[in-house]
Design a protein around this motif. Structure first.
Motif, PDB file in Angstrom:
ATOM      1  N   UNK A 159       0.845  -1.186   0.000  1.00 23.31           N
ATOM      2  CA  UNK A 159       0.000   0.000   0.000  1.00 23.31           C
ATOM      3  C   UNK A 159       0.883   1.239   0.000  1.00 23.31           C
ATOM      4  N   UNK A 160       0.358   2.329  -0.541  1.00 24.49           N
ATOM      5  CA  UNK A 160       1.084   3.596  -0.485  1.00 24.49           C
ATOM      6  C   UNK A 160       0.121   4.747  -0.751  1.00 24.49           C
ATOM      7  N   UNK A 161       0.612   5.954  -0.591  1.00 25.14           N
ATOM      8  CA  UNK A 161      -0.221   7.150  -0.764  1.00 25.14           C
ATOM      9  C   UNK A 161       0.155   7.942  -2.010  1.00 25.14           C
ATOM     10  N   UNK A 162       0.986   7.350  -2.898  1.00 22.49           N
ATOM     11  CA  UNK A 162       1.503   8.081  -4.054  1.00 22.49           C
ATOM     12  C   UNK A 162       0.884   7.612  -5.364  1.00 22.49           C
ATOM     13  N   UNK A 163       0.957   6.304  -5.661  1.00 23.00           N
ATOM     14  CA  UNK A 163       0.484   5.790  -6.953  1.00 23.00           C
ATOM     15  C   UNK A 163       0.275   4.284  -6.874  1.00 23.00           C
ATOM     16  N   UNK A 164      -0.527   3.725  -7.782  1.00 21.10           N
ATOM     17  CA  UNK A 164      -0.654   2.267  -7.840  1.00 21.10           C
ATOM     18  C   UNK A 164       0.675   1.642  -8.260  1.00 21.10           C
ATOM     19  N   UNK A 165       0.958   0.468  -7.742  1.00 21.12           N
ATOM     20  CA  UNK A 165       2.156  -0.278  -8.122  1.00 21.12           C
ATOM     21  C   UNK A 165       1.719  -1.362  -9.103  1.00 21.12           C
TER      22      UNK A 165
END
Length: 338
Positions: A159-165
């Protein structure tokens, strides 16, 4: 208060029913009182089934053995609890083989090799078979005892708050929280991210204050720890599986009569199997629940990630680190990893 799924509520209810059924004669002080430390939130299935085991143990031993469950780092971080376990201040500790344990027993992390496992049947065949037997043997050699069945944490997602991986390139430069572990750090470095080892108790605040952009955990932990409040994207990478060994202080364990040890071990291992089923169900069902809370999901093709790890020399490095015996046992189940 932590949110509780319908299935988890049912587990709590069953455990409460067992406790209510315990005769009053068990109210006297137990002869043996063992503490279990865990690092996940109170409502996680690990703790729910550990408490269910505690109630069953009290019944099965006529109140002679009491298991007390201390969830959510109540007894300290992983490093603190592991130190307590080794000194005897803590009798039981549920610990990942890829985490602090690997600092004492390097090969204990081998089941966490990136993109190694295709599914649960392959995984359980290995860990309930020759690979698991080998790893338990290594734990025993270190001076600790361990229950036979490893508890399930689940396949881990980014999970992250920047972009889909979607591809390995999407990880480039991303500040990723990982557990304090050389294997985890090595995996995300090989994929181009900037990993930082942070104990789980500090993950929420690290994400909230943007010390890191992202983290990786199974959905059950993402939900229980409310990480969806501070993350936007969840990429279903299944990049690593992790679980908890139920570790035991040997001196304390040997002080318990053999017949009671047998009863305790049987109940703990039986609940480990039930917890595995619950985690597998929850990690599927929670996708809808977490999406409703705002997490944006995307599927991931693992092939490009594995190719990147191969090019980077990740598998060759860890084959050397773990040794030929352990690596051969791993590849018996996973197939060739380089």
């Amino acid at each position: 208060m932590q949110s509780i799924s319908r299935r988890s509520f049912a587990i709590l209810g069953a455990s409460a029913s067992i406790a209510a059924a315990v005769p009053l004669r068990y109210a006297r002080a137990a002869e043996f009182t063992f503490k279990l430390g865990t690092n996940v939130p109170d409502t996680h299935p690990l703790n729910l089934y550990a408490r269910k085991a505690a109630d069953e143990i009290k019944q099965a031993t006529d109140g002679r053995f009491e298991l007390q469950v201390f969830a959510s780092n109540q007894l300290g971080g992983d490093t603190d609890m592991f130190s307590q376990l080794r000194s005897g201040a803590l009798e039981f500790f549920a610990l990942s083989g890829v985490n602090i344990l690997s600092m004492l027993i390097p090969s204990s992390a081998i089941y966490g090799v990136g993109f190694a496992w295709k599914d649960y049947p392959t995984l359980w065949s290995a860990l309930d078979g020759k690979l698991g037997e080998h790893l338990r043997g290594q734990i025993n050699k270190s001076g600790l005892d361990v229950m036979e069945k490893i508890w399930d944490n689940g396949f881990r997602q980014v999970t992250n708050s920047v972009r889909p991986i979607v591809t390995p390139a999407d990880l480039h430069g991303l500040k990723m929280r990982v557990p304090v572990s050389a294997l985890w750090t090595s995996l995300f470095e090989a994929l181009g991210a900037s990993p930082t080892g942070i104990n789980f108790a500090e993950v929420y605040s690290a994400l909230q204050t943007k010390v890191v952009d992202g983290q990786e955990n199974p959905p059950a932990i993402i939900a229980a720890a409310k990480l969806y409040e501070v993350q936007k994207y969840c990429s279903l990478t299944n990049h690593m599986w992790d679980g908890w060994w139920w570790l035991i202080n040997r001196r304390a364990w040997q002080s318990v009569p053999a017949d009671i040890r047998d009863k305790v071990a049987t109940i703990v291992n039986r609940n480990a199997m039930a917890e595995r089923e619950e985690i597998a169900k929850e990690n599927v069902a929670l996708r809808g629940d977490l999406a409703a809370k705002g997490l944006v999901f995307n599927d991931v093709d693992p092939a490009p990630f594995r190719e990147t790890l191969t090019k980077f020399g990740f598998y060759k490095k860890w084959r050397r680190n773990f040794g030929e015996e352990a690596w051969a046992l791993l590849e018996e189940s996973t197939g060739r990893l380089e």
